[in-house]
Motif scaffolding. Structure first.
Motif, PDB file in Angstrom:
ATOM      1  N   VAL A 103       0.858  -1.169   0.000  1.00 49.64           N
ATOM      2  CA  VAL A 103       0.000   0.000   0.000  1.00 49.64           C
ATOM      3  C   VAL A 103       0.902   1.229   0.000  1.00 49.64           C
ATOM      4  N   PHE A 104       0.483   2.269  -0.697  1.00 48.89           N
ATOM      5  CA  PHE A 104       1.227   3.527  -0.702  1.00 48.89           C
ATOM      6  C   PHE A 104       0.672   4.378   0.427  1.00 48.89           C
ATOM      7  N   PHE A 105       1.513   4.665   1.426  1.00 51.96           N
ATOM      8  CA  PHE A 105       1.053   5.334   2.644  1.00 51.96           C
ATOM      9  C   PHE A 105       2.056   6.388   3.067  1.00 51.96           C
ATOM     10  N   HIS A 106       1.594   7.612   3.187  1.00 51.00           N
ATOM     11  CA  HIS A 106       2.422   8.730   3.645  1.00 51.00           C
ATOM     12  C   HIS A 106       3.751   8.813   2.889  1.00 51.00           C
ATOM     13  N   GLY A 107       3.670   8.647   1.576  1.00 58.00           N
ATOM     14  CA  GLY A 107       4.831   8.850   0.723  1.00 58.00           C
ATOM     15  C   GLY A 107       5.762   7.668   0.565  1.00 58.00           C
ATOM     16  N   ARG A 108       5.384   6.516   1.097  1.00 58.55           N
ATOM     17  CA  ARG A 108       6.256   5.349   0.934  1.00 58.55           C
ATOM     18  C   ARG A 108       5.420   4.083   0.744  1.00 58.55           C
ATOM     19  N   ARG A 109       6.069   3.091   0.153  1.00 57.07           N
ATOM     20  CA  ARG A 109       5.396   1.816  -0.060  1.00 57.07           C
ATOM     21  C   ARG A 109       5.559   0.937   1.184  1.00 57.07           C
ATOM     22  N   ILE A 110       4.437   0.393   1.629  1.00 59.60           N
ATOM     23  CA  ILE A 110       4.393  -0.429   2.835  1.00 59.60           C
ATOM     24  C   ILE A 110       3.905  -1.820   2.453  1.00 59.60           C
ATOM     25  N   ALA A 111       4.650  -2.834   2.871  1.00 69.94           N
ATOM     26  CA  ALA A 111       4.203  -4.208   2.627  1.00 69.94           C
ATOM     27  C   ALA A 111       2.958  -4.499   3.458  1.00 69.94           C
ATOM     28  N   VAL A 112       1.966  -5.127   2.830  1.00 68.84           N
ATOM     29  CA  VAL A 112       0.754  -5.529   3.545  1.00 68.84           C
ATOM     30  C   VAL A 112       0.349  -6.902   3.029  1.00 68.84           C
ATOM     31  N   ARG A 113       0.083  -7.816   3.936  1.00 66.83           N
ATOM     32  CA  ARG A 113      -0.181  -9.205   3.581  1.00 66.83           C
ATOM     33  C   ARG A 113      -1.652  -9.568   3.788  1.00 66.83           C
ATOM     34  N   VAL A 145       6.036   4.712  20.036  1.00 66.42           N
ATOM     35  CA  VAL A 145       5.394   3.392  20.022  1.00 66.42           C
ATOM     36  C   VAL A 145       4.170   3.451  19.123  1.00 66.42           C
ATOM     37  N   ASP A 146       4.104   2.527  18.178  1.00 69.33           N
ATOM     38  CA  ASP A 146       2.955   2.350  17.292  1.00 69.33           C
ATOM     39  C   ASP A 146       2.135   1.190  17.856  1.00 69.33           C
ATOM     40  N   MET A 147       1.080   1.537  18.590  1.00 69.50           N
ATOM     41  CA  MET A 147       0.248   0.533  19.250  1.00 69.50           C
ATOM     42  C   MET A 147      -0.879   0.103  18.311  1.00 69.50           C
ATOM     43  N   CYS A 148      -1.279  -1.171  18.376  1.00 66.95           N
ATOM     44  CA  CYS A 148      -2.249  -1.733  17.420  1.00 66.95           C
ATOM     45  C   CYS A 148      -1.722  -1.480  16.011  1.00 66.95           C
ATOM     46  N   CYS A 149      -0.481  -1.912  15.770  1.00 62.35           N
ATOM     47  CA  CYS A 149       0.281  -1.454  14.603  1.00 62.35           C
ATOM     48  C   CYS A 149      -0.171  -2.038  13.287  1.00 62.35           C
ATOM     49  N   GLY A 150      -0.871  -3.183  13.282  1.00 58.65           N
ATOM     50  CA  GLY A 150      -1.196  -3.806  12.006  1.00 58.65           C
ATOM     51  C   GLY A 150       0.073  -4.086  11.226  1.00 58.65           C
ATOM     52  N   CYS A 151       0.139  -3.612   9.992  1.00 56.36           N
ATOM     53  CA  CYS A 151       1.326  -3.831   9.161  1.00 56.36           C
ATOM     54  C   CYS A 151       2.485  -2.910   9.516  1.00 56.36           C
ATOM     55  N   GLY A 152       2.279  -2.016  10.486  1.00 59.11           N
ATOM     56  CA  GLY A 152       3.354  -1.118  10.915  1.00 59.11           C
ATOM     57  C   GLY A 152       3.483   0.137  10.087  1.00 59.11           C
ATOM     58  N   ALA A 153       2.435   0.497   9.345  1.00 60.04           N
ATOM     59  CA  ALA A 153       2.515   1.640   8.433  1.00 60.04           C
ATOM     60  C   ALA A 153       2.770   2.948   9.166  1.00 60.04           C
ATOM     61  N   VAL A 154       2.084   3.176  10.280  1.00 63.88           N
ATOM     62  CA  VAL A 154       2.250   4.424  11.020  1.00 63.88           C
ATOM     63  C   VAL A 154       3.667   4.522  11.566  1.00 63.88           C
ATOM     64  N   GLY A 155       4.139   3.463  12.188  1.00 64.89           N
ATOM     65  CA  GLY A 155       5.493   3.471  12.721  1.00 64.89           C
ATOM     66  C   GLY A 155       6.541   3.648  11.644  1.00 64.89           C
ATOM     67  N   ALA A 156       6.357   2.995  10.494  1.00 65.56           N
ATOM     68  CA  ALA A 156       7.317   3.110   9.401  1.00 65.56           C
ATOM     69  C   ALA A 156       7.361   4.529   8.851  1.00 65.56           C
ATOM     70  N   ALA A 157       6.188   5.152   8.733  1.00 63.80           N
ATOM     71  CA  ALA A 157       6.141   6.528   8.253  1.00 63.80           C
ATOM     72  C   ALA A 157       6.850   7.466   9.228  1.00 63.80           C
TER      73      ALA A 157
END
Length: 258
Positions: A60-70, A98-110
């Motif tokens: 997924v393209f999120f906040h300017g970067r590509r994030i792996a999502v499975r 800390v990215d809580m309830c991170c899912g694929c980690g998109a928020v933390g990665a951004a």
């Protein structure tokens, strides 16, 4: 049975027939992602079958970067980019995040990309989600478990920014969500309990001891839930502020530790 499309026009037609609103754009992405005609057939069949485009593409393209999502992982929404923007406003260089309830980690990665020299940690209760988050964040900083129970003790009192895109859809509203969300994303990543705020209450109740002095908890919610979350934070002793973006259709409530 889905026919075997070979051209861009064939893919567009198949997607339109399946009800995909943005068939032209999706077709282009699928064609670009498929190295062979048989791969394209497979991807189109999955999309026509109702899988989210992001699961089909694996990103997924999120906040300017590509994030792996499975498959089986919550797909980050564009509105959640506003949560990232609010966190960037508060995070100083070197912040512990800390990215809580991170899912694929998109928020933390951004945030890891946007905040200089920060330390980003992530937590999710779902091992499928954390396995995906480890593709987007340093694996040793992604933890499996139930909210704060998963964090290492060494972070207690050290967290500068705690962000959470926790589930906030009321249980009774799950049935009215789009089919691809209801059928392809885990219910626990959507269902926030009777009023949608079960997890938010737990976050507010337990965040204080993990935050630094002046540290902040940021949670996404629906606009209608914002006043309730604001009141929860105020009662818990935080300086609370609600922010909203009409453009992103997003609401973020921030509680800062006094």
């Amino acid at each position: 049975m889905v026919s075997a499309p070979r051209t861009h026009a064939d893919v567009v037609s198949a997607l339109r027939a399946a009800g995909c609103v943005f068939a032209e754009e999706e077709a282009q992405l699928l064609v670009e992602a498929a190295p062979t005609p048989s791969d394209l057939d497979r991807l189109v069949a999955r999309r026509v079958g109702g899988e989210p485009l992001e699961h089909v593409l694996g990103q997924v393209f999120f906040h300017g970067r590509r994030i792996a999502v499975r498959e089986g992982v919550f797909v980050p929404r564009r509105r959640t980019e506003y949560l990232v923007d609010c966190a960037i406003d508060l995070a100083r260089p070197g912040a512990v995040i800390v990215d809580m309830c991170c899912g694929c980690g998109a928020v933390g990665a951004a945030l890891a990309t946007a905040v200089e020299a920060c330390e980003v940690y992530a937590v999710d209760i779902d091992p499928v989600a954390t396995a995906c988050a480890r593709l987007n964040l340093p694996p040793h900083r992604v933890f499996d478990g139930d909210l704060f129970d998963a964090l290492p003790d060494m972070l207690c009192g050290r967290v500068d920014v705690l962000v959470a895109n926790a589930p906030y859809v009321p249980s009774g509203a799950i049935g009215s969500m789009p089919r691809e969300a209801r059928c392809s994303e885990p219910r626990h990543a959507l269902d926030g309990g009777p009023d949608g705020l079960d997890v938010h209450r737990r976050l507010v109740a337990d965040a204080d001891r993990w935050l630094t002095d002046g540290g902040s908890l940021l949670v996404e919610s629906a606009a209608s839930q914002g006043p309730v979350v604001h009141a929860l934070m105020t009662r818990a002793g935080f300086d609370a502020e609600a922010r909203g973006s009409e453009e992103a259709d997003a609401t973020v409530v921030i509680g800062t530790r006094r």
